[in-house]
Design an enzyme around this catalytic site. Sequence first.
Site, short mmCIF file in Angstrom:
data_model
loop_
_atom_site.label_atom_id
_atom_site.label_comp_id
_atom_site.label_asym_id
_atom_site.label_seq_id
_atom_site.Cartn_x
_atom_site.Cartn_y
_atom_site.Cartn_z
N ARG A 100 1.00 -10.45 8.19
CA ARG A 100 0.57 -9.40 7.30
C ARG A 100 2.70 -8.17 7.64
NH1 ARG A 100 -4.34 -9.07 9.61
NH2 ARG A 100 -3.62 -7.49 10.83
N LYS A 126 0.75 -1.42 0.12
CA LYS A 126 0.32 0.01 -0.12
C LYS A 126 1.18 1.37 0.11
CE LYS A 126 0.11 0.11 4.98
NZ LYS A 126 -1.14 -1.01 6.08
N ARG A 156 -10.81 1.14 15.20
CA ARG A 156 -10.20 0.76 13.42
C ARG A 156 -11.44 0.87 13.40
NH1 ARG A 156 -4.50 2.16 11.67
NH2 ARG A 156 -5.46 -0.04 10.19
N HIS A 186 -6.75 -6.35 13.51
CA HIS A 186 -5.30 -5.54 13.24
C HIS A 186 -4.77 -5.08 14.56
CE1 HIS A 186 -2.32 -3.37 11.23
NE2 HIS A 186 -2.89 -2.75 11.70
N TYR A 204 14.58 30.87 4.58
CA TYR A 204 13.76 31.69 5.15
C TYR A 204 13.36 32.03 6.46
CZ TYR A 204 11.82 30.72 0.92
OH TYR A 204 11.42 30.16 -1.08
N CYS A 221 13.35 24.59 2.81
CA CYS A 221 12.35 25.32 1.79
C CYS A 221 11.53 23.84 0.80
CB CYS A 221 13.39 25.40 0.38
SG CYS A 221 14.41 27.15 1.83
N MET A 222 10.40 24.42 0.87
CA MET A 222 9.64 23.53 -0.37
C MET A 222 10.56 22.47 -1.09
SD MET A 222 6.94 24.33 -2.77
CE MET A 222 5.47 25.06 -1.92
N ASP A 223 10.86 23.22 -2.30
CA ASP A 223 12.07 22.49 -3.00
C ASP A 223 13.56 22.15 -2.82
OD1 ASP A 223 9.30 23.04 -4.63
OD2 ASP A 223 10.21 24.66 -4.26
C1 PLP Z 1 -0.63 -1.83 6.74
C2 PLP Z 1 -0.67 -2.38 7.07
C3 PLP Z 1 -0.38 -3.94 7.70
C4 PLP Z 1 1.48 -3.62 7.85
O1 PLP Z 1 2.61 -2.52 8.54
P1 PLP Z 1 3.40 -2.91 9.32
O2 PLP Z 1 3.11 -2.66 10.62
O3 PLP Z 1 3.97 -2.24 8.09
O4 PLP Z 1 4.28 -4.80 9.31
C5 PLP Z 1 -0.94 -4.89 8.77
N1 PLP Z 1 -2.19 -5.02 8.17
C6 PLP Z 1 -2.88 -3.64 7.55
C7 PLP Z 1 -4.36 -3.88 8.42
C8 PLP Z 1 -1.85 -2.99 7.86
O5 PLP Z 1 -3.05 -1.73 7.21
#
Ligand code: PLP
Length: 370
Positions: free
Chosen positions: A217, A33, A129, A161, A260, A307-309
Amino acid sequence: MDREAVVDLGAITANVAALCELVRGSQVLAAVKADGYGHGMVPAARAALAGGAAWLGVADLDEAVALRRAGITAPVLCMMTFGDPAEAVRHDIDLAAGSAGYVAAVEAAAVRAGVQARLHLKADTGLSRGGATPADWPGVVAAALAAQARGSVRVTGLWSHFACADMPGHPSITAQLASFADAVAVAEKAGVTPEVRHIANTAAALTVPESRYDLVRFGGAVYGLSTLPGGAPSWLRPVMTLRARLAMVKRVPAGTGVSYGHRYVTARETTLGLVPLGYADGVPRGAAGLPLVSARGRRWPIAGTVCMDQFVVDFGDEPAAVGDEVVLFGPGDDGEPTAQEWGEALGTISYDIATGIGARVPRTHPGGDH
Ligand SMILES: *Cc1c(COP(=O)(O)O)cnc(C)c1O
């Protein structure tokens, strides 16, 4: 190269292979992601699959479809539950649902597409969540089983999670494990036969082996990063190096205000170098004054406001020259800072640093794309 984020795809492959070895018996999902945590989603996905990842994980439906459009056929789990799942269903994406309402949306999309949707039911075991609360869980399970009986949905996963997996010993970890075991028992007793049950992310899989279930995951670990105190174990290699070449160098007298707000004023005659990376490229504005830049074999402080850039480095009497390489972070092999160090110095985590690197910075892959 004026500025680039060098992404070592071989390190992704090696990290994932090491993670597969660590959790042998459980499958590995590589989270790609947020553009592969800033590393480039599709190249990161291919490198992770080459290392043995069985699954890919994304946050939203567009990311999932983009993986399919790139020709990737591995199982993909879309972890957030919002938006119309129609296109993702047609692309055989595993979807997540934590409410009877989203189960219904997935079923409707599957019926319209004339396919069977794959669904992971998400339990909220304490993060508050996504996912169904323990009170709502039996209803979500019943809705999914009813949809499955009608033929357009198959419940392929049960999952949750952690809230505090990167705080080893936090009491919520065992509480969430117990709550997840309850949720799995409720679902299986009702008749769900999941392919995979999963709750662990990087921090949990590294520190709580019993959290690994059928699938882990992994996100940060894929990229050699972790939110655990002290960062990732040394057998995981940081994948990204952020570097640039000095765009300009000039000699200035004592008392010269720099950047700046003149928040930095030279104490004596000195050499200033201009680095063509700014906060729009993901260099946090809060980095002003911090010794987080490596050049000419040592560390240098950022002189004045980012700065921005671009930002300025004070090189003193060092013979810095236009074209000199400046490394902001990398694996740390040559004493350069790591993303972990940037995160610690800025009061955030390495993920925030890596995902913050802007689209304007080219991602280059020295080993070539897989
Ligand atoms: C991003 C995410 C992960 C991965 O988490 P890490 O801490 O980067 O291993 C696992 N499960 C869910 C639901 C996530 O959103």
